[in-house]
Design a protein around this motif. Sequence first.
Motif, PDB file in Angstrom:
ATOM      1  N   PRO A 154       1.668  -0.804  -0.168  1.00 30.64           N
ATOM      2  CA  PRO A 154       0.266   0.318  -0.080  1.00 30.64           C
ATOM      3  C   PRO A 154       0.904   1.479  -0.048  1.00 30.64           C
ATOM      4  O   PRO A 154       1.314   1.836   0.474  1.00 30.64           O
ATOM      5  N   MET A 155       0.185   2.619  -0.319  1.00 28.54           N
ATOM      6  CA  MET A 155       1.293   3.608  -0.055  1.00 28.54           C
ATOM      7  C   MET A 155       0.148   4.458   0.950  1.00 28.54           C
ATOM      8  O   MET A 155      -0.931   4.552   1.149  1.00 28.54           O
ATOM      9  N   ILE A 156       1.270   4.655   1.570  1.00 25.88           N
ATOM     10  CA  ILE A 156       0.473   4.521   2.990  1.00 25.88           C
ATOM     11  C   ILE A 156       1.526   6.749   3.209  1.00 25.88           C
ATOM     12  O   ILE A 156       1.329   6.636   4.854  1.00 25.88           O
ATOM     13  N   ASP A 157       1.780   6.853   2.120  1.00 26.81           N
ATOM     14  CA  ASP A 157       2.039   8.218   3.022  1.00 26.81           C
ATOM     15  C   ASP A 157       0.780   9.013   3.195  1.00 26.81           C
ATOM     16  O   ASP A 157       0.004   9.168   2.602  1.00 26.81           O
ATOM     17  N   ILE A 158       1.178   9.662   4.129  1.00 26.05           N
ATOM     18  CA  ILE A 158       0.012  10.865   5.163  1.00 26.05           C
ATOM     19  C   ILE A 158       0.837  12.373   4.428  1.00 26.05           C
ATOM     20  O   ILE A 158       1.417  12.437   3.522  1.00 26.05           O
ATOM     21  N   SER A 202       3.700  -7.059  -0.003  1.00 28.16           N
ATOM     22  CA  SER A 202       2.721  -5.977  -0.141  1.00 28.16           C
ATOM     23  C   SER A 202       4.367  -5.371  -0.523  1.00 28.16           C
ATOM     24  O   SER A 202       5.808  -5.900   0.125  1.00 28.16           O
ATOM     25  N   CYS A 203       4.467  -3.883  -0.434  1.00 25.99           N
ATOM     26  CA  CYS A 203       5.561  -2.932  -0.452  1.00 25.99           C
ATOM     27  C   CYS A 203       4.866  -1.638   0.352  1.00 25.99           C
ATOM     28  O   CYS A 203       3.892  -0.963  -0.318  1.00 25.99           O
ATOM     29  N   GLY A 204       5.783  -0.669   1.789  1.00 32.24           N
ATOM     30  CA  GLY A 204       4.865   0.475   2.068  1.00 32.24           C
ATOM     31  C   GLY A 204       6.296   1.256   1.663  1.00 32.24           C
ATOM     32  O   GLY A 204       7.314   1.071   0.854  1.00 32.24           O
ATOM     33  N   LYS A 205       4.738   2.086   0.564  1.00 28.79           N
ATOM     34  CA  LYS A 205       5.321   3.312  -0.283  1.00 28.79           C
ATOM     35  C   LYS A 205       5.182   4.848  -0.177  1.00 28.79           C
ATOM     36  O   LYS A 205       3.292   4.538   0.309  1.00 28.79           O
ATOM     37  N   HIS A 206       5.293   6.158   0.213  1.00 24.63           N
ATOM     38  CA  HIS A 206       7.148   5.877  -0.586  1.00 24.63           C
ATOM     39  C   HIS A 206       8.094   6.179   1.227  1.00 24.63           C
ATOM     40  O   HIS A 206       7.623   7.400   1.789  1.00 24.63           O
ATOM     41  N   PHE A 207       9.052   5.806   1.833  1.00 26.73           N
ATOM     42  CA  PHE A 207       9.940   5.375   2.300  1.00 26.73           C
ATOM     43  C   PHE A 207      11.057   7.021   2.586  1.00 26.73           C
ATOM     44  O   PHE A 207      11.118   6.317   1.973  1.00 26.73           O
ATOM     45  N   ALA A 208      10.762   8.034   3.020  1.00 28.51           N
ATOM     46  CA  ALA A 208       9.844   8.254   4.013  1.00 28.51           C
ATOM     47  C   ALA A 208       9.545   9.625   3.525  1.00 28.51           C
ATOM     48  O   ALA A 208      10.110  10.617   3.049  1.00 28.51           O
ATOM     49  N   GLY A 209       7.930  10.217   3.892  1.00 24.69           N
ATOM     50  CA  GLY A 209       7.500  12.144   4.176  1.00 24.69           C
ATOM     51  C   GLY A 209       7.562  12.501   3.045  1.00 24.69           C
ATOM     52  O   GLY A 209       6.781  13.556   2.352  1.00 24.69           O
ATOM     53  N   TYR A 210       7.239  11.419   1.609  1.00 19.46           N
ATOM     54  CA  TYR A 210       6.781  12.295   0.476  1.00 19.46           C
ATOM     55  C   TYR A 210       6.075  12.471   0.187  1.00 19.46           C
ATOM     56  O   TYR A 210       5.468  13.463  -0.243  1.00 19.46           O
ATOM     57  N   GLY A 211       4.955  12.455   0.842  1.00 18.36           N
ATOM     58  CA  GLY A 211       3.199  12.962   0.921  1.00 18.36           C
ATOM     59  C   GLY A 211       3.801  14.472   1.354  1.00 18.36           C
ATOM     60  O   GLY A 211       2.456  15.294   1.656  1.00 18.36           O
ATOM     61  N   ASP A 212       4.860  15.091   2.494  1.00 15.93           N
ATOM     62  CA  ASP A 212       4.862  16.692   2.405  1.00 15.93           C
ATOM     63  C   ASP A 212       5.314  17.215   1.554  1.00 15.93           C
ATOM     64  O   ASP A 212       5.317  18.719   1.763  1.00 15.93           O
ATOM     65  N   ALA A 213       5.290  16.606   0.275  1.00 16.99           N
ATOM     66  CA  ALA A 213       6.132  17.694  -0.723  1.00 16.99           C
ATOM     67  C   ALA A 213       5.753  19.323  -0.962  1.00 16.99           C
ATOM     68  O   ALA A 213       4.094  19.279  -0.436  1.00 16.99           O
ATOM     69  N   GLU A 214       6.379  20.005  -0.470  1.00 16.86           N
ATOM     70  CA  GLU A 214       6.908  21.569  -0.203  1.00 16.86           C
ATOM     71  C   GLU A 214       5.095  22.138  -1.504  1.00 16.86           C
ATOM     72  O   GLU A 214       5.350  22.396  -2.435  1.00 16.86           O
ATOM     73  N   GLY A 215       4.352  22.877  -0.391  1.00 14.17           N
ATOM     74  CA  GLY A 215       3.565  22.833  -2.413  1.00 14.17           C
ATOM     75  C   GLY A 215       2.385  22.008  -2.520  1.00 14.17           C
ATOM     76  O   GLY A 215       2.862  22.646  -3.985  1.00 14.17           O
ATOM     77  N   GLY A 216       2.277  20.965  -2.523  1.00  9.98           N
ATOM     78  CA  GLY A 216       1.501  19.722  -3.394  1.00  9.98           C
ATOM     79  C   GLY A 216       2.545  19.648  -4.057  1.00  9.98           C
ATOM     80  O   GLY A 216       1.738  19.333  -5.395  1.00  9.98           O
ATOM     81  N   LYS A 217       3.801  20.238  -4.498  1.00  6.87           N
ATOM     82  CA  LYS A 217       4.369  19.489  -6.031  1.00  6.87           C
ATOM     83  C   LYS A 217       4.685  17.775  -6.095  1.00  6.87           C
ATOM     84  O   LYS A 217       5.728  18.181  -4.877  1.00  6.87           O
ATOM     85  N   ASP A 218       4.215  17.624  -6.683  1.00  3.18           N
ATOM     86  CA  ASP A 218       4.855  16.098  -6.802  1.00  3.18           C
ATOM     87  C   ASP A 218       6.363  15.824  -6.420  1.00  3.18           C
ATOM     88  O   ASP A 218       7.285  16.600  -7.166  1.00  3.18           O
ATOM     89  N   TYR A 219       7.618  15.019  -5.857  1.00  7.14           N
ATOM     90  CA  TYR A 219       8.360  14.304  -6.178  1.00  7.14           C
ATOM     91  C   TYR A 219       9.677  16.068  -5.376  1.00  7.14           C
ATOM     92  O   TYR A 219      10.566  16.220  -5.348  1.00  7.14           O
TER      93      TYR A 219
END
Length: 747
Positions: A154-158, A202-219
């Motif tokens: 699962p993708m489990i990025d907050i 299963s594969c826990g992704k994306h380790f770690a903190g990926y969902g906190d991308a500044e400005g909501g811009k991916d990567y």
Amino acid sequence: MTQKIISLAIILTFVFLSCSDLRKKMDESQLIEAKIDSILVLMTLEEKIGQLQQLQIKKNMHDSVCDLVRQGKVGSFLNPGNLETRNRLQKIAIGESRLGIPLIFGRDVIHGYRTVFPIPLGQAASWNPELVRKAARIAAMEASSEGIDWTFAPMIDISRDPRWGRVAEGCGEDPYLTGIYAKAMVHGFQGNDLKDPSAIASCGKHFAGYGDAEGGKDYNTTLIPESELRNIYLPPFKALVGAGGQTIMSAFNDLNGIPASGNEFTLRRILRNEWNFDGFVISDWDAIIEMIMHGFCKDGSEAALKAIKAGVDMEMVSTSYMNNLAGLVNNGELNTGLIDDAVKNILRVKYRLGLFDRPIAEVPCENVILTADNLELARRLATESCVLLKNSNQVLPVKEPVNRIAIIGPLADAPREQLGAWSPDGRPEESQTPLAAFQALKDNRKYLYAPGLQSSRDKSTRGFAEALKVAGSSQIIFLFLGEEAILSGENHSRAFLNLPGAQEQLIDLLASTGKPLVGIILAGRPLILSDIEDKLDAILYAWHPGTMAGPAIADLLLGKSVPSGKLTISFPRAEGQIPVYYNHRNTGRPPSEVHQGMIPGDPVNPVGHAAFYLDLDYRPMYPFGYGLSYTTFEYSGLKLSADTISMDDTLRVEITVKNSGLYEAFETTQLYIRDLYASLTRPVRELKGFQKFGLEPGESRKVVFRLTAADLAFYNYKGELLVESGDFRVFVGKSSADVLEAGFYLK
Ligand code: GLC
């Protein structure tokens, strides 16, 4: 001569292991370790490095790929395409390579395979982990029947930023809830026995903190203090590891200046040393060589060195390991021990999955794809994922004498779009749309259809006249709005979150008819509804509901089912309000009821100084945990078993919930806490429990929760998990913003 002695020793070990009674004494994991060791000593450096390489299979797969397999230079493929290709490569690996080590085949099976379930952000809104587990189980059965051994899920990025396209793939903004779903999906994908043919790693992704991308811009860059990392972003991954998750995917983002795929702190200190994770880590696509672009590595060689040292075992698609590791070993920069560790982690998962015993995937004897049971579960999960945001004057469900219904909008009959992001194996021809569902009903109603717009981004109003005509001859309008699938997901962040195209004009046009106007929104993220909310009599938020979107939505609008979904991500009123999330801190100047947008005169003096916007209500449009029903629920009698507890006590929390309306329905009662003062400022709410249950009209239920000191723990800046005595509040209710509360003291 030495090689012969080693080989003889290994053969003897195998013989010894296979028949001696030692084997009986060794447990499964010890046996696997012994087998791994017995292979490892046979492997050349090149073969070891081969295990660390995952390649993609291109359509016109060249013989060169088969040669690489033959030479033992590949350990895994992603997207094998079909069972035949997968087995053809596997036969080469086990039959033509020197050691016959099987390959492992991975694919993004994120929210279903051929039976597509709602996007995870929708599934999460069901607050039904058991249903989510079952959906993952079905996905595993369908995917494994076509040769998939491993899913990148699962993708489990907050994430707290709906501009980020990948909020669609996660479970929302709460770490506790996402952790529960992480466990459910691991159990679903992996089943009870990893060796079962239907189990997929299963594969826990994306380790770690990926969902906190500044400005909501991916990567984009992430800057997360350790305490926030440990309290918010890491718990779902810890839950996944605790549930036996077999692999982790290192992320693209740089975390506090260190790319996640070169980050020893997260990959070794936390994942391995603190959590004792013994599966393997795969980098995200090219994430290792992207450390050059990050400006963290000079070249491919340094990228390979930093990644293997940090703890990335397998490289996805880029070939910095294949091209550089041997040279790094030969020039003394890299200890082979690190390569051995990576190989062992990968072989361990391959053994656990039974790939050595059963390398060739068999087609199951009976069909497991798109079965009636699979579709029924997809319908149920889609039904429980939809969130009723508004229902003025109980316009829903449709009641007699309404029997002429307008079905309008670009997403009423969009079989591909309703499958959502990351549904590569879903097929539009197998996707049942709302229009098709209504037209298939044998009831006494007439359903009149006009798309109004050709797609969610269509700016042309040429279809409006027909839509107006259809609306004119109907008694109620079901207007299907939202986003095409491609507007959310990876690499699809948006700066403006209103309805795209001319959808808002279409709403204005249909609202002018004065007919009851129901908006059904299919989207991959929270959209900004501020400008349309008052024009719609009812709003049903369906996310991208998957294959069974049509039957599920029809059931809900016609009253065969009752909405029970609740939001797991806050809805902002405007992009300028982002980030807005429920588990925020109080600040020294918190806003209050008076801060509800621009007022005449001097907008500051009457309302005082606070963390708010002059021109916007400080509250989210819809809060975490919010969702309406066709019935009403009343909460009363919140009782705590004590007003003071010690560290080893359990606090019993009880509340009475009554169905005070006319429909049998599900309710999800939520439990939150607040640590009023601590050595670190703490959130004003933290979800610590929930219960979903059904109630008949008039029925009451005592709902009981139990809290212990462990539920009150948090990580401080030193990375220490601690519980501090003091005053706490308990909140229980139907959303994070609609609760009864009480207090207790922790000694
Ligand atoms: C992508 C995604 C990742 C996915 C992988 C393989 O770039 O970031 O989530 O699993 O590549 O498709």
